[in-house]
Enzyme design. Structure first.
Site, PDB file in Angstrom:
ATOM      1  N   ARG A 176      32.005 -13.132 137.804  1.00  0.00           N
ATOM      2  CA  ARG A 176      32.773 -12.906 136.569  1.00  0.00           C
ATOM      3  C   ARG A 176      31.876 -12.950 135.326  1.00  0.00           C
ATOM      4  NH1 ARG A 176      35.219 -11.624 140.242  1.00  0.00           N
ATOM      5  NH2 ARG A 176      37.336 -12.144 140.852  1.00  0.00           N
ATOM      6  N   SER A 227      44.523 -13.784 137.187  1.00  0.00           N
ATOM      7  CA  SER A 227      44.064 -15.128 137.524  1.00  0.00           C
ATOM      8  C   SER A 227      43.557 -15.835 136.266  1.00  0.00           C
ATOM      9  CB  SER A 227      42.955 -15.045 138.568  1.00  0.00           C
ATOM     10  OG  SER A 227      42.503 -16.320 138.928  1.00  0.00           O
ATOM     11  N   GLU A 297      39.299 -18.180 132.716  1.00  0.00           N
ATOM     12  CA  GLU A 297      38.804 -16.811 132.813  1.00  0.00           C
ATOM     13  C   GLU A 297      39.354 -15.947 131.691  1.00  0.00           C
ATOM     14  OE1 GLU A 297      39.394 -13.524 136.241  1.00  0.00           O
ATOM     15  OE2 GLU A 297      38.574 -15.435 136.929  1.00  0.00           O
TER      16      GLU A 297
END
Length: 302
Positions: A176, A227, A297
């Site tokens: 990520r 998410s 995130e």
């Protein structure tokens, strides 16, 4: 430019579309967010660069936004310029390479590749993000990630006013993460994906399998930003949250999904403040139970 008013005047003169005091809840997958002072919608790479040059001195806050699938925007909105790539959706093929403009949706790109008998983008099917957003965060799912298929990307450097191309190894891809996270002054304009020939029906079957898995495991029936937390090494974050007894936990209209504890959903009327409070509750509970600090995130814009 020294003010939003000056930027607005210049945009009018250049013919670049924009909206004033535009509610950002209409442009994020969370369906949350107050108004942006200016919401600018360039129709091309040249217009995007021209608009960026108006704010590159830093006197007016700037956020570049794709499909708003990984953003939480403050209830009070944003006092500067939101530069949206949503109208920049061009895609083209050169043999096995697919070039996507910044705002092209990755689900549509995966479908276009499938129709050409090109494999590699299957894992992106069903993800609601843009090509630039996917490169920025090295989006991934089901064992695939952008770093596996990206051959190059082109960006505009706001500090130098110049265009550049990065090749795959220069992106410093990690989980990520990419080099772009450390360079907020670099605006991704396009991305090239190197794909491989494969039977179309085989590609279709894999994509349909991934889509069915998403539908069965993810709360697609409610607005969310996907998410919420990064995966903690060696653990499934959603499972830790569930073991904390937080499935279904609500703050206002925001709720830890009853289907997948790694998601926070907007059950109706959720505010950014609701989501932020719920995130803190989750982080504290996981820390207390497992001694683990989980990392968000989602990008918060205020």
């Amino acid at each position: 430019m020294d003010s939003v008013a000056s930027i607005k005047k210049a945009l009018v003169q250049m013919g670049i579309p924009f909206l004033e005091q535009e509610p950002m809840c209409a442009h994020t997958t969370f369906r949350i967010g107050g108004p942006a002072a200016l919401y600018v919608r360039p129709q091309s790479r040249d217009e995007l660069v021209s608009a960026a040059r108006l704010v590159q001195d830093g006197s007016v806050p700037l956020v570049v936004m794709g499909k708003g699938s990984n953003l939480l925007i403050a209830d009070a909105g944003f006092s500067g310029v939101i530069l949206s790539t949503e109208a920049m959706t061009d895609m083209s093929f050169q043999k096995n390479v697919l070039t996507c403009a910044a705002g092209a949706g990755v689900t549509g790109a995966a479908a276009a590749a499938r129709d050409r008998g090109l494999s590699g983008m299957e894992f992106l099917y069903g993800i609601p993000g843009s090509a630039a957003g996917a490169v920025f965060m090295n989006a991934g799912a089901y064992g695939g990630q952008i770093g596996d298929i990206l051959s190059s990307s082109t960006y505009y450097d706001m500090k130098t006013g110049t265009l550049h191309t990065l090749f795959r190894e220069e992106h410093a891809f990690a989980y990520r993460d990419s080099v772009y996270r450390n360079h907020p002054d670099w605006i991704i304009l396009s991305a090239d994906f190197a794909l491989t020939l494969e039977n179309r029906e085989k590609i279709r079957a894999v994509m349909e399998d991934y889509m069915q898995r998403r539908k069965s495991k993810q709360p697609l029936e409610y607005p969310s930003a996907g998410s919420v937390f990064k995966r903690y090494p060696g653990r499934f974050t959603g499972q830790m949250i569930e073991e904390c007894g937080l499935k279904g936990k609500s703050v206002g209209g925001a709720q830890v999904s009853e289907k997948h504890a790694g998601f926070i959903v907007n059950r109706g009327g959720a505010t950014a403040e609701d989501v932020l409070r719920l995130i803190e509750i989750i982080k504290e509970a996981v820390l207390q139970k497992f001694g683990v600090e989980i990392e968000c995130e989602i990008i918060y814009v205020k």
